[in-house]
Design a protein around this motif. Structure first.
Motif, PDB file in Angstrom:
ATOM      1  N   ALA A   1       0.849  -1.208   0.000  1.00 53.94           N
ATOM      2  CA  ALA A   1       0.000   0.000   0.000  1.00 53.94           C
ATOM      3  C   ALA A   1       0.879   1.251   0.000  1.00 53.94           C
ATOM      4  O   ALA A   1       0.580   2.233  -0.692  1.00 53.94           O
ATOM      5  N   GLU A   2       1.966   1.200   0.750  1.00 50.65           N
ATOM      6  CA  GLU A   2       2.883   2.352   0.792  1.00 50.65           C
ATOM      7  C   GLU A   2       3.575   2.558  -0.552  1.00 50.65           C
ATOM      8  O   GLU A   2       3.828   3.684  -0.975  1.00 50.65           O
ATOM      9  N   MET A   3       3.863   1.444  -1.205  1.00 50.53           N
ATOM     10  CA  MET A   3       4.497   1.521  -2.525  1.00 50.53           C
ATOM     11  C   MET A   3       3.532   2.153  -3.535  1.00 50.53           C
ATOM     12  O   MET A   3       3.924   2.998  -4.352  1.00 50.53           O
ATOM     13  N   ILE A   4       2.272   1.757  -3.441  1.00 52.42           N
ATOM     14  CA  ILE A   4       1.251   2.318  -4.325  1.00 52.42           C
ATOM     15  C   ILE A   4       1.096   3.818  -4.054  1.00 52.42           C
ATOM     16  O   ILE A   4       1.037   4.632  -4.977  1.00 52.42           O
ATOM     17  N   LEU A   5       1.085   4.183  -2.768  1.00 50.77           N
ATOM     18  CA  LEU A   5       0.941   5.587  -2.402  1.00 50.77           C
ATOM     19  C   LEU A   5       2.103   6.425  -2.956  1.00 50.77           C
ATOM     20  O   LEU A   5       1.890   7.504  -3.506  1.00 50.77           O
ATOM     21  N   ALA A   6       3.309   5.901  -2.814  1.00 53.04           N
ATOM     22  CA  ALA A   6       4.482   6.620  -3.326  1.00 53.04           C
ATOM     23  C   ALA A   6       4.365   6.813  -4.836  1.00 53.04           C
ATOM     24  O   ALA A   6       4.720   7.870  -5.371  1.00 53.04           O
ATOM     25  N   TYR A   7       3.835   5.800  -5.487  1.00 55.05           N
ATOM     26  CA  TYR A   7       3.689   5.888  -6.943  1.00 55.05           C
ATOM     27  C   TYR A   7       2.624   6.921  -7.321  1.00 55.05           C
ATOM     28  O   TYR A   7       2.796   7.683  -8.270  1.00 55.05           O
ATOM     29  N   LEU A   8       1.540   6.953  -6.557  1.00 53.72           N
ATOM     30  CA  LEU A   8       0.478   7.941  -6.823  1.00 53.72           C
ATOM     31  C   LEU A   8       0.984   9.362  -6.624  1.00 53.72           C
ATOM     32  O   LEU A   8       0.542  10.291  -7.288  1.00 53.72           O
ATOM     33  N   ARG A   9       1.912   9.521  -5.671  1.00 56.32           N
ATOM     34  CA  ARG A   9       2.433  10.850  -5.362  1.00 56.32           C
ATOM     35  C   ARG A   9       3.433  11.355  -6.402  1.00 56.32           C
ATOM     36  O   ARG A   9       3.718  12.542  -6.444  1.00 56.32           O
ATOM     37  N   GLU A  10       3.991  10.441  -7.162  1.00 56.13           N
ATOM     38  CA  GLU A  10       5.005  10.851  -8.143  1.00 56.13           C
ATOM     39  C   GLU A  10       4.401  11.800  -9.173  1.00 56.13           C
ATOM     40  O   GLU A  10       3.297  11.572  -9.672  1.00 56.13           O
ATOM     41  N   ARG A  11       5.162  12.835  -9.481  1.00 50.56           N
ATOM     42  CA  ARG A  11       4.676  13.798 -10.471  1.00 50.56           C
ATOM     43  C   ARG A  11       4.825  13.245 -11.883  1.00 50.56           C
ATOM     44  O   ARG A  11       3.925  13.320 -12.705  1.00 50.56           O
ATOM     45  N   LYS A  12       5.994  12.677 -12.115  1.00 54.50           N
ATOM     46  CA  LYS A  12       6.230  12.113 -13.444  1.00 54.50           C
ATOM     47  C   LYS A  12       6.423  10.613 -13.309  1.00 54.50           C
ATOM     48  O   LYS A  12       7.488  10.135 -12.944  1.00 54.50           O
TER      49      LYS A  12
ATOM     50  N   ARG B   1       1.254  -2.968 -11.287  1.00 58.93           N
ATOM     51  CA  ARG B   1       0.425  -3.141 -12.487  1.00 58.93           C
ATOM     52  C   ARG B   1      -1.048  -3.363 -12.194  1.00 58.93           C
ATOM     53  O   ARG B   1      -1.872  -3.266 -13.092  1.00 58.93           O
ATOM     54  N   ASN B   2      -1.369  -3.682 -10.941  1.00 59.17           N
ATOM     55  CA  ASN B   2      -2.783  -3.929 -10.636  1.00 59.17           C
ATOM     56  C   ASN B   2      -3.560  -2.639 -10.335  1.00 59.17           C
ATOM     57  O   ASN B   2      -4.743  -2.678 -10.056  1.00 59.17           O
ATOM     58  N   ILE B   3      -2.879  -1.514 -10.369  1.00 61.81           N
ATOM     59  CA  ILE B   3      -3.595  -0.252 -10.161  1.00 61.81           C
ATOM     60  C   ILE B   3      -4.371   0.056 -11.440  1.00 61.81           C
ATOM     61  O   ILE B   3      -3.771   0.159 -12.512  1.00 61.81           O
ATOM     62  N   PRO B   4      -5.706   0.210 -11.337  1.00 60.86           N
ATOM     63  CA  PRO B   4      -6.444   0.551 -12.551  1.00 60.86           C
ATOM     64  C   PRO B   4      -5.891   1.851 -13.160  1.00 60.86           C
ATOM     65  O   PRO B   4      -5.674   2.831 -12.438  1.00 60.86           O
ATOM     66  N   THR B   5      -5.662   1.828 -14.453  1.00 63.17           N
ATOM     67  CA  THR B   5      -5.042   2.972 -15.123  1.00 63.17           C
ATOM     68  C   THR B   5      -5.799   4.266 -14.885  1.00 63.17           C
ATOM     69  O   THR B   5      -5.205   5.338 -14.739  1.00 63.17           O
ATOM     70  N   VAL B   6      -7.125   4.151 -14.794  1.00 61.49           N
ATOM     71  CA  VAL B   6      -7.949   5.345 -14.596  1.00 61.49           C
ATOM     72  C   VAL B   6      -7.598   6.048 -13.272  1.00 61.49           C
ATOM     73  O   VAL B   6      -7.733   7.265 -13.130  1.00 61.49           O
ATOM     74  N   MET B   7      -7.098   5.275 -12.304  1.00 63.64           N
ATOM     75  CA  MET B   7      -6.748   5.856 -11.008  1.00 63.64           C
ATOM     76  C   MET B   7      -5.474   6.697 -11.060  1.00 63.64           C
ATOM     77  O   MET B   7      -5.111   7.348 -10.085  1.00 63.64           O
ATOM     78  N   LEU B   8      -4.798   6.639 -12.175  1.00 61.88           N
ATOM     79  CA  LEU B   8      -3.538   7.379 -12.302  1.00 61.88           C
ATOM     80  C   LEU B   8      -3.706   8.695 -13.040  1.00 61.88           C
ATOM     81  O   LEU B   8      -2.743   9.424 -13.260  1.00 61.88           O
ATOM     82  N   THR B   9      -4.934   9.004 -13.403  1.00 62.57           N
ATOM     83  CA  THR B   9      -5.142  10.252 -14.131  1.00 62.57           C
ATOM     84  C   THR B   9      -4.988  11.454 -13.190  1.00 62.57           C
ATOM     85  O   THR B   9      -5.104  11.325 -11.976  1.00 62.57           O
ATOM     86  N   LYS B  10      -4.758  12.577 -13.773  1.00 63.28           N
ATOM     87  CA  LYS B  10      -4.530  13.809 -13.019  1.00 63.28           C
ATOM     88  C   LYS B  10      -5.677  14.123 -12.061  1.00 63.28           C
ATOM     89  O   LYS B  10      -5.479  14.590 -10.947  1.00 63.28           O
ATOM     90  N   GLN B  11      -6.915  13.841 -12.522  1.00 65.82           N
ATOM     91  CA  GLN B  11      -8.079  14.148 -11.703  1.00 65.82           C
ATOM     92  C   GLN B  11      -8.272  13.118 -10.596  1.00 65.82           C
ATOM     93  O   GLN B  11      -8.641  13.460  -9.481  1.00 65.82           O
ATOM     94  N   PHE B  12      -8.044  11.873 -10.944  1.00 64.86           N
ATOM     95  CA  PHE B  12      -8.398  10.786 -10.047  1.00 64.86           C
ATOM     96  C   PHE B  12      -7.288  10.448  -9.041  1.00 64.86           C
ATOM     97  O   PHE B  12      -7.576  10.104  -7.880  1.00 64.86           O
ATOM     98  N   ALA B  13      -6.040  10.554  -9.444  1.00 65.67           N
ATOM     99  CA  ALA B  13      -4.924  10.138  -8.575  1.00 65.67           C
ATOM    100  C   ALA B  13      -4.958  10.787  -7.183  1.00 65.67           C
ATOM    101  O   ALA B  13      -4.765  10.094  -6.178  1.00 65.67           O
ATOM    102  N   PRO B  14      -5.237  12.119  -7.084  1.00 62.28           N
ATOM    103  CA  PRO B  14      -5.263  12.720  -5.748  1.00 62.28           C
ATOM    104  C   PRO B  14      -6.372  12.157  -4.855  1.00 62.28           C
ATOM    105  O   PRO B  14      -6.220  12.077  -3.640  1.00 62.28           O
TER     106      PRO B  14
END
Ligand SMILES: [Zn+2]
Length: 169
Positions: free
Chosen positions: A122-133, A143-156
């Motif tokens: 979970a911490e690894m996923i969080l760190a990835y969500l926080r990454e700007r680039k 890879r199991n994170i749904p791609t839609v969750m990585l969008t600019k609107q959804f990631a935060p």
């Protein structure tokens, strides 16, 4: 091979519990180093970690095959039968789980499901969500994170959920 415990919800106290596979699987490097009580499944060394509860029965597959969650077929099914350990209520007992339904770290946000194996994941996923680039090629664990969750609107939004869960547990 993934031998780290996964996190489930303790049915007794509701806190985070660990689910341990009853066997440790490692690849043979040198046959002379295979522990005395271990079993050999092809080139995989199988050690019984809770021999008073689980004995190894070799699946009928010529080479080692592992299944996760709902996959079926011959082989060994991971994340299913093992030991549940809860530090909060002091439990260590046999348990059969459904994965990922029983995952402690799971979020359903706007109909999208996100599951983490354990706190570290979970911490690894969080760190990835926080990454700007974010690098487009994700590590297998991400890879199991749904791609839609990585969008600019959804990631935060997702980040917020994961952060809160980590703080509360
Ligand atoms: Zn408990």
């Amino acid at each position: 091979m993934q031998n780290d415990p996964i996190d489930i919800r303790c049915p007794k106290c509701g806190h985070v519990a660990h689910f341990h596979e009853p066997f440790r699987f490692t690849c043979v490097i040198r046959y002379a180093e295979v522990p005395e009580n271990a079993h050999l499944w092809g080139r995989v060394v199988v050690e019984e970690l809770y021999p008073e509860h689980y004995h190894w029965h070799q699946p009928e597959t010529p080479k080692p095959t592992f299944h996760q969650g709902k996959e079926t077929g011959p082989g060994y099914r991971l994340n299913h039968r093992g030991m549940r350990e809860c530090a909060c209520c002091g439990t260590l007992e046999k348990a059969t789980i459904s994965w990922p339904e029983d995952a402690y770290w799971q979020w359903n946000i706007d109909g999208h499901q996100l599951v983490a194996r354990n706190r570290e994941h979970a911490e690894m996923i969080l760190a990835y969500l926080r990454e700007r680039k974010r690098v487009p090629n994700r590590k297998p664990a991400l890879r199991n994170i749904p791609t839609v969750m990585l969008t600019k609107q959804f990631a935060p939004v997702v980040q917020d959920h994961v952060e809160r869960a980590l703080e509360q547990a």
